[in-house]
Write a protein that holds these residues in place. Structure first.
Motif, PDB file in Angstrom:
ATOM      1  N   HIS A 249      -1.060  12.080  -1.439  1.00  0.00           N
ATOM      2  CA  HIS A 249      -0.735  12.543  -0.092  1.00  0.00           C
ATOM      3  C   HIS A 249      -1.231  11.539   0.955  1.00  0.00           C
ATOM      4  CE1 HIS A 249      -0.173  15.487   3.169  1.00  0.00           C
ATOM      5  NE2 HIS A 249      -1.355  15.095   3.609  1.00  0.00           N
ATOM      6  N   ILE A 250      -2.453  11.063   0.789  1.00  0.00           N
ATOM      7  CA  ILE A 250      -3.039  10.114   1.739  1.00  0.00           C
ATOM      8  C   ILE A 250      -2.274   8.796   1.741  1.00  0.00           C
ATOM      9  CG2 ILE A 250      -5.083   8.690   2.192  1.00  0.00           C
ATOM     10  CD1 ILE A 250      -6.758  11.099   1.153  1.00  0.00           C
ATOM     11  N   GLU A 251      -1.912   8.305   0.542  1.00  0.00           N
ATOM     12  CA  GLU A 251      -1.218   7.017   0.453  1.00  0.00           C
ATOM     13  C   GLU A 251       0.163   7.085   1.094  1.00  0.00           C
ATOM     14  OE1 GLU A 251      -2.325   4.046  -0.578  1.00  0.00           O
ATOM     15  OE2 GLU A 251      -4.283   5.014  -0.710  1.00  0.00           O
ATOM     16  N   ARG A 252       0.844   8.204   0.955  1.00  0.00           N
ATOM     17  CA  ARG A 252       2.163   8.318   1.566  1.00  0.00           C
ATOM     18  C   ARG A 252       2.064   8.435   3.088  1.00  0.00           C
ATOM     19  NH1 ARG A 252       5.576  11.769  -3.067  1.00  0.00           N
ATOM     20  NH2 ARG A 252       5.586  10.009  -4.540  1.00  0.00           N
ATOM     21  N   GLN A 253       1.024   9.089   3.563  1.00  0.00           N
ATOM     22  CA  GLN A 253       0.787   9.095   5.002  1.00  0.00           C
ATOM     23  C   GLN A 253       0.517   7.686   5.516  1.00  0.00           C
ATOM     24  OE1 GLN A 253      -2.316  11.833   6.063  1.00  0.00           O
ATOM     25  NE2 GLN A 253      -0.885  13.526   6.338  1.00  0.00           N
ATOM     26  N   LYS A 254      -0.311   6.937   4.782  1.00  0.00           N
ATOM     27  CA  LYS A 254      -0.618   5.560   5.185  1.00  0.00           C
ATOM     28  C   LYS A 254       0.639   4.705   5.216  1.00  0.00           C
ATOM     29  CE  LYS A 254      -4.078   3.464   3.280  1.00  0.00           C
ATOM     30  NZ  LYS A 254      -5.033   3.006   2.229  1.00  0.00           N
ATOM     31  N   PHE A 255       1.515   4.923   4.253  1.00  0.00           N
ATOM     32  CA  PHE A 255       2.765   4.166   4.199  1.00  0.00           C
ATOM     33  C   PHE A 255       3.587   4.409   5.466  1.00  0.00           C
ATOM     34  CE2 PHE A 255       7.328   4.405   2.858  1.00  0.00           C
ATOM     35  CZ  PHE A 255       7.548   3.051   2.775  1.00  0.00           C
ATOM     36  N   LEU A 256       3.723   5.670   5.871  1.00  0.00           N
ATOM     37  CA  LEU A 256       4.481   5.964   7.087  1.00  0.00           C
ATOM     38  C   LEU A 256       3.805   5.384   8.320  1.00  0.00           C
ATOM     39  CD1 LEU A 256       5.818   9.603   6.573  1.00  0.00           C
ATOM     40  CD2 LEU A 256       7.027   7.435   6.330  1.00  0.00           C
ATOM     41  N   LYS A 257       2.495   5.374   8.340  1.00  0.00           N
ATOM     42  CA  LYS A 257       1.781   4.775   9.468  1.00  0.00           C
ATOM     43  C   LYS A 257       2.002   3.260   9.518  1.00  0.00           C
ATOM     44  CE  LYS A 257      -1.740   8.358   9.901  1.00  0.00           C
ATOM     45  NZ  LYS A 257      -3.158   8.737   9.732  1.00  0.00           N
ATOM     46  N   GLU A 258       2.113   2.629   8.339  1.00  0.00           N
ATOM     47  CA  GLU A 258       2.428   1.200   8.297  1.00  0.00           C
ATOM     48  C   GLU A 258       3.816   0.950   8.882  1.00  0.00           C
ATOM     49  OE1 GLU A 258       0.954  -1.766   7.023  1.00  0.00           O
ATOM     50  OE2 GLU A 258      -0.896  -0.625   7.241  1.00  0.00           O
ATOM     51  N   LEU A 259       4.783   1.806   8.516  1.00  0.00           N
ATOM     52  CA  LEU A 259       6.121   1.673   9.094  1.00  0.00           C
ATOM     53  C   LEU A 259       6.070   1.848  10.601  1.00  0.00           C
ATOM     54  CD1 LEU A 259       8.435   3.657   6.612  1.00  0.00           C
ATOM     55  CD2 LEU A 259       7.924   1.213   6.623  1.00  0.00           C
ATOM     56  N   LEU A 260       5.317   2.835  11.053  1.00  0.00           N
ATOM     57  CA  LEU A 260       5.194   3.104  12.485  1.00  0.00           C
ATOM     58  C   LEU A 260       4.685   1.890  13.238  1.00  0.00           C
ATOM     59  CD1 LEU A 260       5.110   5.503  14.723  1.00  0.00           C
ATOM     60  CD2 LEU A 260       2.653   5.379  14.314  1.00  0.00           C
ATOM     61  N   ALA A 261       3.669   1.233  12.663  1.00  0.00           N
ATOM     62  CA  ALA A 261       3.054   0.094  13.350  1.00  0.00           C
ATOM     63  C   ALA A 261       4.041  -1.046  13.553  1.00  0.00           C
ATOM     64  CB  ALA A 261       1.835  -0.391  12.571  1.00  0.00           C
ATOM     65  N   THR A 262       4.968  -1.235  12.610  1.00  0.00           N
ATOM     66  CA  THR A 262       5.905  -2.360  12.713  1.00  0.00           C
ATOM     67  C   THR A 262       7.092  -2.064  13.625  1.00  0.00           C
ATOM     68  OG1 THR A 262       7.245  -1.705  10.796  1.00  0.00           O
ATOM     69  CG2 THR A 262       5.298  -3.052  10.366  1.00  0.00           C
ATOM     70  N   LEU A 263       7.238  -0.808  14.040  1.00  0.00           N
ATOM     71  CA  LEU A 263       8.353  -0.428  14.907  1.00  0.00           C
ATOM     72  C   LEU A 263       8.031  -0.669  16.373  1.00  0.00           C
ATOM     73  CD1 LEU A 263       9.775   3.021  13.736  1.00  0.00           C
ATOM     74  CD2 LEU A 263      10.997   0.861  13.825  1.00  0.00           C
ATOM     75  N   LYS A 264       9.048  -1.042  17.133  1.00  0.00           N
ATOM     76  CA  LYS A 264       8.926  -1.075  18.580  1.00  0.00           C
ATOM     77  C   LYS A 264       8.866   0.362  19.111  1.00  0.00           C
ATOM     78  CE  LYS A 264      11.772  -5.267  18.945  1.00  0.00           C
ATOM     79  NZ  LYS A 264      13.047  -5.833  19.460  1.00  0.00           N
ATOM     80  N   PRO A 265       8.259   0.579  20.267  1.00  0.00           N
ATOM     81  CA  PRO A 265       8.305   1.916  20.873  1.00  0.00           C
ATOM     82  C   PRO A 265       9.747   2.385  21.015  1.00  0.00           C
ATOM     83  CG  PRO A 265       6.725   0.544  22.012  1.00  0.00           C
ATOM     84  CD  PRO A 265       7.440  -0.365  21.053  1.00  0.00           C
ATOM     85  N   GLY A 266      10.012   3.593  20.571  1.00  0.00           N
ATOM     86  CA  GLY A 266      11.367   4.118  20.602  1.00  0.00           C
ATOM     87  C   GLY A 266      12.187   3.739  19.390  1.00  0.00           C
TER      88      GLY A 266
END
Length: 240
Positions: free
Chosen positions: A106-123
């Motif tokens: 569960h923690i690793e999959r959350q971290k994965f989504l947070k990694e995706l979030l960081a690489t995205l531009k706002p919006g």
């Protein structure tokens, strides 16, 4: 099928991709990257090391292809406009399943989504798809020890308690914790029925299934999130 899905389903919903920076996570052979580049996008691909032999670097820019795990993505922050993460989340940290380390999974999959979030531009947005854990049939993964007669029809039955797959509610929780706005996308047009080519016996069910999906899209969200929905298709938007 992925290329057909781009033209049939994704591009009409993503809008203009010309000039936009797009990442395909789990890009395999990179056909989607090639198609996006042909539409004027600046497309990148990422996959695990054992799949890179399928990359055609004569057609794809090798500087846009990356080998990576889900732990740390090799991209700067605020870099992408769109990320395609289709049929990938259920494979993140799946080695933990054999060790029954479900909390860690569960923690690793959350971290994965947070990694995706960081690489995205706002919006920016992530298109996230996965078979629905609560729907008892999976047409994508033969990982549950289904009966042989069912496997002949490309039907793999699993328990709703399997930790390999995610449900709508678990993915919505992951998305919320990762600071995404999550919205379900319609299923109409999503399925290309590629399985029919592999299992002609399923052709009899095609019209029924198409009608079923069309009706499902019109129902309230709690029903669309339930065991009645065969597949999760989410649009995740990075909040400004």
């Amino acid at each position: 099928e992925l290329i057909n899905k781009l033209g049939r389903y994704l591009i009409p919903r993503l809008g203009e991709v010309n000039g936009r920076r797009i990442l395909s996570v789990g890009c395999c052979g990179g056909k989607d990257i090639e198609a996006l580049n042909n539409l004027g996008a600046e497309a990148y691909g990422m996959d695990f090391a054992y799949r890179i032999e399928q990359w055609d670097t004569e057609k794809l820019n090798p500087n846009h292809l990356f080998v990576s795990s889900s732990n740390k993505l090799p991209f700067p922050n605020d870099f992408f406009d769109i990320i395609l993460c289709m049929g990938v989340i259920e494979h993140v940290a799946e080695q933990l399943l054999a060790e029954k380390k479900y909390n860690r999974l569960h923690i690793e999959r959350q971290k994965f989504l947070k990694e995706l979030l960081a690489t995205l531009k706002p919006g920016g947005i992530v298109i996230l798809t996965s078979p629905n854990r609560n729907f008892l049939i999976d047409f994508q993964h033969d990982a549950y020890g289904s009966m042989r007669i069912l496997r002949r029809f490309s039907i793999y039955v699993h328990s709703p308690f399997t930790r390999r797959l995610e449900s709508y509610y678990s993915l919505m929780r992951h998305a919320r914790d990762a600071k995404f706005l999550a919205e379900p996308m319609p299923l109409k047009g999503f399925f290309g029925f590629n399985a029919v080519k592999l299992s002609p016996r399923l052709a009899l069910f095609r019209k029924f299934f198409e009608k079923y999906i069309e009706i499902l899209d019109t129902l309230p969200r709690p029903i669309r999130y339930s065991f009645l929905n065969p597949y999760i298709v989410l649009k995740l938007t990075k909040l400004s």
